[in-house]
Write a protein that holds these residues in place. Structure first.
Motif, short mmCIF file in Angstrom:
data_model
loop_
_atom_site.label_atom_id
_atom_site.label_comp_id
_atom_site.label_asym_id
_atom_site.label_seq_id
_atom_site.Cartn_x
_atom_site.Cartn_y
_atom_site.Cartn_z
N LEU A 12 0.82 -1.20 0.00
CA LEU A 12 0.00 0.00 0.00
C LEU A 12 0.86 1.26 0.00
N VAL A 13 1.96 1.24 0.73
CA VAL A 13 2.83 2.42 0.82
C VAL A 13 3.67 2.58 -0.43
N PHE A 14 4.28 1.51 -0.90
CA PHE A 14 5.33 1.64 -1.91
C PHE A 14 4.89 1.32 -3.34
N PRO A 16 2.78 3.01 -5.32
CA PRO A 16 2.89 4.20 -6.19
C PRO A 16 4.33 4.53 -6.55
N ALA A 17 5.25 4.44 -5.57
CA ALA A 17 6.66 4.73 -5.85
C ALA A 17 7.24 3.74 -6.85
N ALA A 18 6.84 2.47 -6.74
CA ALA A 18 7.31 1.47 -7.69
C ALA A 18 6.80 1.78 -9.10
N CYS A 19 5.56 2.21 -9.19
CA CYS A 19 5.01 2.57 -10.50
C CYS A 19 5.69 3.83 -11.04
N ALA A 20 6.07 4.75 -10.14
CA ALA A 20 6.82 5.94 -10.58
C ALA A 20 8.16 5.53 -11.16
N GLY A 162 4.39 9.20 -0.15
CA GLY A 162 4.70 9.96 1.05
C GLY A 162 3.48 10.16 1.94
N VAL A 163 2.34 10.49 1.35
CA VAL A 163 1.13 10.74 2.13
C VAL A 163 0.66 9.46 2.82
N ILE A 164 0.56 8.37 2.08
CA ILE A 164 0.09 7.12 2.67
C ILE A 164 1.06 6.64 3.75
N GLY A 165 2.37 6.78 3.50
CA GLY A 165 3.35 6.40 4.51
C GLY A 165 3.18 7.18 5.79
N ALA A 166 2.88 8.48 5.69
CA ALA A 166 2.67 9.30 6.88
C ALA A 166 1.41 8.88 7.63
N PHE A 167 0.35 8.53 6.89
CA PHE A 167 -0.89 8.13 7.55
C PHE A 167 -0.76 6.78 8.27
#
Length: 630
Positions: A12-14, A16-20, A162-167
């Protein structure tokens, strides 16, 4: 199941970053494929978030009462589940006895005792789902971006991580990393793809955000200095004492030497749950209730008949109460000055993101210059990090100072509500009006959290916290939609001047109808999402302090006034300049429709949509906090 929790929450956290990162393999000319890949990544993240929702529902289902309602069980509280996960990590549980608690704890930076710690509860999960949904719609709204598409989409996806990681973070250092990670993507998105004054707006955003970040950094360093040895697993304390004794006295220290080493052991942590325990213990001491402090008999204690309700069990099992209390009193953390300073730093750090008056001036500039999809994320998601930080960090870690300053915090919220509404009435730029509207609406979040009652009046405070959380989600829905509406208007008119608009109802009836629902939801019309949260907050504020509630209630008139006036100026009348505007495209309608549906459902069935899975966590939060106030 713990490994399953690690997989799902990390994904869930990573994701989006992997897709980036995946965007790097696309040839530069494949811009359409890049858009679809980013859409796939954000849609996949939303799918994972919904799977986590199902898993969390199963957790609540395992603690239902005879009527099928979630029990206010200690096992449904995030802090209790985090303690159990920490205990399981130290003493592995047989696989047959493991259960999904949606908590992840893994060593990260061992020398600092920092952990890769993630957790889900009814407070964070609605905001995670909101983030995933808004990010998906923002990517869909970005289809017209044609300059440096790869970099733009990668930054959007990195921002989502970043947002999901903070939540989800339960470790202050990991939270700080995720919180600051959002700074670079937002700065570049505004500064490169923004309007004419984009560099000024981006610089202003960075300065204000860095100010808040520095406040959080100082508070984090100060809190790390606290010795939390009496609030953690005592096996870890003994292990460290043995290691220290071997270093100091040799490989086989005597019992006396072990005892000396044990007395000198200090444990420092970034763990939110442990720091919150220290904060609650300090609050009892400073408020003259230290006799209520007690030692746990096991990691998770279910309330039993015959338990002394006056006792607050915070010290870890096996701790000597007298020694632990003496150690606590000798630390700077157990002073009123420390509590005031740290709460002020935490409050300022998160207040910049809310934002509160007078730390709000970066928001109108950022919104005006940012591209429409970035404004959607900024209003729909990033502002919620401020309110979430107050709930998850500032109030639990410094509850004594929060209780002492609650009325003044509520006053800050009321000032934001009234000031934002008054300034919004005078705006002619559509985006700037909505920016000040966000300042006003987020003031309700601060007011709801500040309506702190004693244990005897905890029900009223729960209304306020419930209302604050609901307001964050509702505002996330309506603000995202309204900024998208501005983008639709700008794409056709190429300006945002309210005095030059008008008459959009004739050429764009579907757009006008959907916009009306969202405008009415934002102004708090009963039956739509904006009403529920504001009503709960106002009820709590009235029972806490009518002096705070009255101006907040009167501001509802101002909100209705400027939003209705805006809708009339944009959609009613006749205007030759707008009569040939095309109706919503299928892509635009697909972006707007889910938000319209959510605005209605959250207003009509708020219990099923949000309260049922939010209440157990809020009740646990209130149960921890309310007894601290005499």
């Amino acid at each position: 199941m713990p490994e399953s929790d690690l997989l799902w929450l990390s994904l869930l956290v990573f994701m989006p970053a992997a897709c980036a990162a995946g965007l790097l393999v696309f040839p530069s000319k494949w811009t359409e494929a890049m858009r679809w890949w980013a859409l796939f990544g954000s849609a996949g993240t939303l799918s994972v978030a919904l799977c986590v929702v199902v898993g969390y529902y199963n957790l609540l289902d395992s603690h239902l009462d005879a009527n099928g309602m979630p029990r206010q069980s200690v096992h449904t509280r995030l802090d209790a589940r985090a303690d159990q996960a920490a205990s399981n990590a130290a003493q592995p549980v047989p696989k047959a006895l493991q259960s999904a608690d949606w908590i992840v704890r893994r060593p990260w930076i061992a020398v600092l005792n920092a952990q890769y710690a993630l957790g889900v509860d009814g407070i964070s999960l609605p905001l995670v789902v909101l983030t995933a949904l808004v990010s998906l719609l923002a990517v869909a709204a970005s289809w017209t971006i044609d300059r440096s598409v790869r970099g733009y989409l990668a930054l959007l996806l990195l921002l989502e991580t970043g947002v999901i990681g903070a939540f989800l973070a339960l470790d202050f250092l990991f939270f700080y990393f995720a919180y600051e990670l959002m700074l670079i993507p937002m700065y570049v998105l505004i500064g490169f793809w923004g309007g004419e004054r984009r560099r000024y707006a981006a610089l202003k955003f960075v300065i204000y955000t860095l100010l808040g970040g520095v406040c959080l950094l100082v508070a984090m360093i100060a809190l790390y200095s606290v010795n939390v040895r009496d609030f953690v697993d005592q096996e870890e304390v003994k292990r460290r004492a043995t290691e220290n004794a071997k270093i100091e006295f040799g490989p086989e220290p005597s019992p006396v030497q072990l005892t000396q080493a044990l007395a000198r052991v200090e444990i420092h942590t970034f763990d939110f749950v442990t720091l919150a325990k220290v904060g609650r213990a300090v609050a009892l001491v400073l408020s003259g209730q230290e006799e209520r402090l007690a030692v746990k008999t096991k990691v998770i204690e279910e309330p039993n008949r015959g338990d002394d309700p006056t006792k607050v069990r915070l010290f870890a099992p096996g701790v000597d109460r007298a020694s632990a209390l003496a150690r606590l009193k000798t630390q700077p953390v157990c002073t009123s000055q420390f509590q005031y300073y740290i709460f002020a730093l935490l409050f300022l750090g998160f207040a910049v993101k809310v934002p509160i008056v007078p730390l709000h001036s970066w928001l109108p500039d950022a919104h005006v210059e940012a591209p429409t999809p970035v404004s959607m994320i900024l209003a729909g998601v990033l502002l919620k990090l401020g309110g979430y930080g107050l709930i998850r960090v500032a109030f639990p870690i410094c509850p004594w100072a929060a209780a002492e300053l609650a009325w003044w915090v509520g006053l800050v919220g009321v000032i934001g509500i009234v000031y934002g509404a008054l300034v919004a009435m005078g705006q002619t730029d559509f985006k700037k009006l909505l920016a000040y509207s966000s300042v006003s609406h987020m003031g309700f979040v601060v007011l709801g959290l500040a309506s702190w009652g004693s244990a005897a009046r905890a029900q009223y405070w729960q209304w306020g916290v419930d209302g604050a959380l609901f307001q964050m989600v509702a505002h996330g829905v309506t603000a995202t939609a309204l900024f998208f509406i501005v983008g639709v208007v700008y794409d056709r008119a190429h300006h945002r001047d309210l005095n030059r608009l008008g008459g959009l109802k004739e050429p764009m009836p579907l757009f006008a109808g959907m916009s009306a629902i969202l405008f009415f939801a934002s102004m708090g019309l009963p039956g739509l999402c904006g009403f529920v949260g504001e009503f709960c907050v106002l009820m709590a504020a009235w029972n806490y302090s009518p002096a705070l509630a009255i101006p907040a209630v009167l501001s509802v008139i101002l909100t209705a006034g400027y939003l209705l006036w805006t809708w009339q100026r944009v959609y009613l009348g006749t205007n030759p300049a707008t009569r040939d505007f095309p109706e919503l495209t299928p892509r635009e309608a697909a972006c707007l429709l889910p938000l319209v549906v959510l605005a209605i459902l959250l207003g009509v069935v708020p219990g099923m949509m949000l309260f049922n899975w939010m209440d157990p966590s809020v009740s646990g939060w209130i149960e921890n906090m309310s007894p601290l106030k005499p």
